[in-house]
Design a protein around this motif. Sequence first.
Motif, PDB file in Angstrom:
ATOM      1  N   PHE A  35      12.722   3.471  -2.131  1.00  0.00           N
ATOM      2  CA  PHE A  35      11.718   2.450  -1.657  1.00  0.00           C
ATOM      3  C   PHE A  35      11.055   1.933  -2.954  1.00  0.00           C
ATOM      4  CE2 PHE A  35       7.394   1.789  -0.601  1.00  0.00           C
ATOM      5  CZ  PHE A  35       7.435   0.599   0.188  1.00  0.00           C
ATOM      6  N   VAL A  36      10.650   3.003  -3.584  1.00  0.00           N
ATOM      7  CA  VAL A  36       9.539   2.699  -4.927  1.00  0.00           C
ATOM      8  C   VAL A  36      10.463   2.144  -5.919  1.00  0.00           C
ATOM      9  CG1 VAL A  36       8.350   3.811  -6.908  1.00  0.00           C
ATOM     10  CG2 VAL A  36       8.198   4.755  -4.575  1.00  0.00           C
ATOM     11  N   ASN A  37      11.726   2.420  -6.058  1.00  0.00           N
ATOM     12  CA  ASN A  37      12.533   2.074  -7.363  1.00  0.00           C
ATOM     13  C   ASN A  37      13.200   0.456  -6.749  1.00  0.00           C
ATOM     14  OD1 ASN A  37      13.654   3.951  -9.469  1.00  0.00           O
ATOM     15  ND2 ASN A  37      13.339   5.065  -7.756  1.00  0.00           N
ATOM     16  N   GLY A  38      13.239   0.407  -5.583  1.00  0.00           N
ATOM     17  CA  GLY A  38      13.736  -0.889  -5.154  1.00  0.00           C
ATOM     18  C   GLY A  38      12.384  -1.974  -5.132  1.00  0.00           C
ATOM     19  N   VAL A  39      11.167  -1.536  -4.730  1.00  0.00           N
ATOM     20  CA  VAL A  39      10.102  -2.707  -4.942  1.00  0.00           C
ATOM     21  C   VAL A  39       9.780  -2.865  -6.405  1.00  0.00           C
ATOM     22  CG1 VAL A  39       7.551  -2.716  -4.613  1.00  0.00           C
ATOM     23  CG2 VAL A  39       8.982  -1.894  -2.799  1.00  0.00           C
ATOM     24  N   PHE A  43       0.948  -1.146   0.108  1.00  0.00           N
ATOM     25  CA  PHE A  43      -0.072   0.131  -0.095  1.00  0.00           C
ATOM     26  C   PHE A  43       0.667   1.347   0.001  1.00  0.00           C
ATOM     27  CE2 PHE A  43      -3.617  -2.672   1.748  1.00  0.00           C
ATOM     28  CZ  PHE A  43      -4.259  -2.564   0.732  1.00  0.00           C
ATOM     29  N   ALA A  44       1.902   1.253   0.818  1.00  0.00           N
ATOM     30  CA  ALA A  44       2.828   2.505   0.799  1.00  0.00           C
ATOM     31  C   ALA A  44       3.241   2.543  -0.491  1.00  0.00           C
ATOM     32  CB  ALA A  44       3.890   2.050   1.962  1.00  0.00           C
ATOM     33  N   PHE A  45       3.719   1.492  -1.330  1.00  0.00           N
ATOM     34  CA  PHE A  45       4.508   1.568  -2.441  1.00  0.00           C
ATOM     35  C   PHE A  45       3.594   2.216  -3.476  1.00  0.00           C
ATOM     36  CE2 PHE A  45       4.479  -0.772  -6.490  1.00  0.00           C
ATOM     37  CZ  PHE A  45       5.662  -0.059  -7.321  1.00  0.00           C
ATOM     38  N   LYS A  46       2.195   1.656  -3.461  1.00  0.00           N
ATOM     39  CA  LYS A  46       1.098   2.114  -4.535  1.00  0.00           C
ATOM     40  C   LYS A  46       1.046   3.719  -4.392  1.00  0.00           C
ATOM     41  CE  LYS A  46      -0.599   0.480  -7.168  1.00  0.00           C
ATOM     42  NZ  LYS A  46      -0.380   0.410  -8.811  1.00  0.00           N
ATOM     43  N   ARG A  47       0.866   4.088  -2.962  1.00  0.00           N
ATOM     44  CA  ARG A  47       0.875   5.357  -2.613  1.00  0.00           C
ATOM     45  C   ARG A  47       1.798   6.495  -3.292  1.00  0.00           C
ATOM     46  NH1 ARG A  47       1.095   5.566   2.574  1.00  0.00           N
ATOM     47  NH2 ARG A  47       2.605   6.817   2.763  1.00  0.00           N
ATOM     48  N   LYS A  48       3.268   5.761  -2.752  1.00  0.00           N
ATOM     49  CA  LYS A  48       4.151   6.697  -3.435  1.00  0.00           C
ATOM     50  C   LYS A  48       4.388   6.594  -4.737  1.00  0.00           C
ATOM     51  CE  LYS A  48       7.038   6.597   0.717  1.00  0.00           C
ATOM     52  NZ  LYS A  48       6.966   7.957   0.826  1.00  0.00           N
ATOM     53  N   ALA A  85       1.997   6.494  -7.160  1.00  0.00           N
ATOM     54  CA  ALA A  85       1.134   7.126  -7.845  1.00  0.00           C
ATOM     55  C   ALA A  85       1.314   8.852  -7.711  1.00  0.00           C
ATOM     56  CB  ALA A  85      -0.134   7.158  -6.980  1.00  0.00           C
ATOM     57  N   GLN A  86       2.331   9.125  -6.897  1.00  0.00           N
ATOM     58  CA  GLN A  86       2.780  10.836  -6.584  1.00  0.00           C
ATOM     59  C   GLN A  86       3.684  11.092  -7.782  1.00  0.00           C
ATOM     60  OE1 GLN A  86       4.840  10.897  -3.008  1.00  0.00           O
ATOM     61  NE2 GLN A  86       2.653  10.474  -1.721  1.00  0.00           N
ATOM     62  N   SER A  87       4.098  10.278  -8.498  1.00  0.00           N
ATOM     63  CA  SER A  87       4.914  10.805  -9.719  1.00  0.00           C
ATOM     64  C   SER A  87       4.760   9.800 -10.912  1.00  0.00           C
ATOM     65  CB  SER A  87       6.284  10.983  -9.470  1.00  0.00           C
ATOM     66  OG  SER A  87       7.426  11.213 -10.485  1.00  0.00           O
ATOM     67  N   LEU A  88       4.707  10.127 -12.186  1.00  0.00           N
ATOM     68  CA  LEU A  88       4.807   9.034 -13.482  1.00  0.00           C
ATOM     69  C   LEU A  88       6.175   8.506 -13.380  1.00  0.00           C
ATOM     70  CD1 LEU A  88       3.149  11.470 -16.178  1.00  0.00           C
ATOM     71  CD2 LEU A  88       2.258   9.634 -14.713  1.00  0.00           C
ATOM     72  N   VAL A  89       7.374   9.176 -12.929  1.00  0.00           N
ATOM     73  CA  VAL A  89       8.494   8.719 -13.049  1.00  0.00           C
ATOM     74  C   VAL A  89       9.028   8.110 -11.769  1.00  0.00           C
ATOM     75  CG1 VAL A  89      11.257   8.941 -13.476  1.00  0.00           C
ATOM     76  CG2 VAL A  89       9.436  10.049 -14.795  1.00  0.00           C
ATOM     77  N   PRO A  90       9.294   6.699 -11.508  1.00  0.00           N
ATOM     78  CA  PRO A  90       9.788   6.278  -9.898  1.00  0.00           C
ATOM     79  C   PRO A  90      10.478   6.960  -9.386  1.00  0.00           C
ATOM     80  CG  PRO A  90       9.607   4.445 -11.719  1.00  0.00           C
ATOM     81  CD  PRO A  90       9.275   5.694 -12.522  1.00  0.00           C
ATOM     82  N   GLN A  91      10.383   7.656  -8.161  1.00  0.00           N
ATOM     83  CA  GLN A  91      11.422   8.297  -7.258  1.00  0.00           C
ATOM     84  C   GLN A  91      11.637   7.617  -6.124  1.00  0.00           C
ATOM     85  OE1 GLN A  91       9.860  12.344  -7.416  1.00  0.00           O
ATOM     86  NE2 GLN A  91      10.386  12.719  -9.704  1.00  0.00           N
ATOM     87  N   GLY A  92      12.984   7.828  -5.385  1.00  0.00           N
ATOM     88  CA  GLY A  92      13.171   7.300  -4.199  1.00  0.00           C
ATOM     89  C   GLY A  92      13.501   5.857  -4.313  1.00  0.00           C
TER      90      GLY A  92
END
Length: 266
Positions: free
Chosen positions: A66-70, A50-55, A57-64
């Motif tokens: 955590f998001v890039n790792g998942v 859920f944290a991954f989906k929320r973060k 959705a905040q940007s079209l390009v994966p940032q951070g």
Amino acid sequence: MNPLSNLSAEMEELLGSFMSQPIEGDLIFGLTNYIFWMGVAVILLFVVLFAFKRKQAQSLVPQGVFVNGVESVIDFVKDGICKSTLGDTWQKHFPFLAALFFFILINNMVGLLPGGHPGTGTIGVTGALAMWSFVYFVYVGIKRMGAFGYIKSLAPKGVAFPVNLVVWLIEVFSTFLRLVTLAVRLFCNMFAGHVVMATFAILASLFFEPLLHGFSMVALGQAGASVFWVAILLAIYGVEILVGVIQAYVFTLLSSVYIQLVEEEE
């Protein structure tokens, strides 16, 4: 006092602690230590997703990180397991295989927490996972070829009777054996690995304990030896992290191979 004199009793207690023990109810209808930690792992998995989906959705390009790792792990399952094994049919099987991988992985990692008992460390859970994998690839085979067609496909074409009957019986046994090997492989690796880690933790504590009862050069030397056991423990801990990932990969990969066999059965 020889620190190893208490090792036998400590090991007996250790092995007892790795057995399924009821927290509420009994072993049949109750909540055991392994099921409790499996629940913790599932909750943690949902929190991460859920944290991954929320973060995400905040940007079209994966940032951070955590998001890039998942996303990297998801791409690994998609490309390294599904696409490479299943080819054009990977999309319809991806949700099931990804669920298998992440469930096993999160349980393996939670089991590395101090005091944690991975759900994959009990044969009941690994047996249930293997059963789901077995039911899934048999369902795929029946859906594709029909019940009779799937049963018939277990014997190779062009083989004369009664050899084809013998081969069919071997294939039936082999198919059911997949269920056993999936369950036992995962269980043994997780259970044995955690027992080994706990053993070195006990050795470190036994060699350090005399120093707590009184200072002496002998006790100081034994406490110094405990540093050696801690170093080995840390090395094994790193190996167990790798083993946890590998076992999730192997279980999921074998499941995808079994699906591929019935998808391409001619």
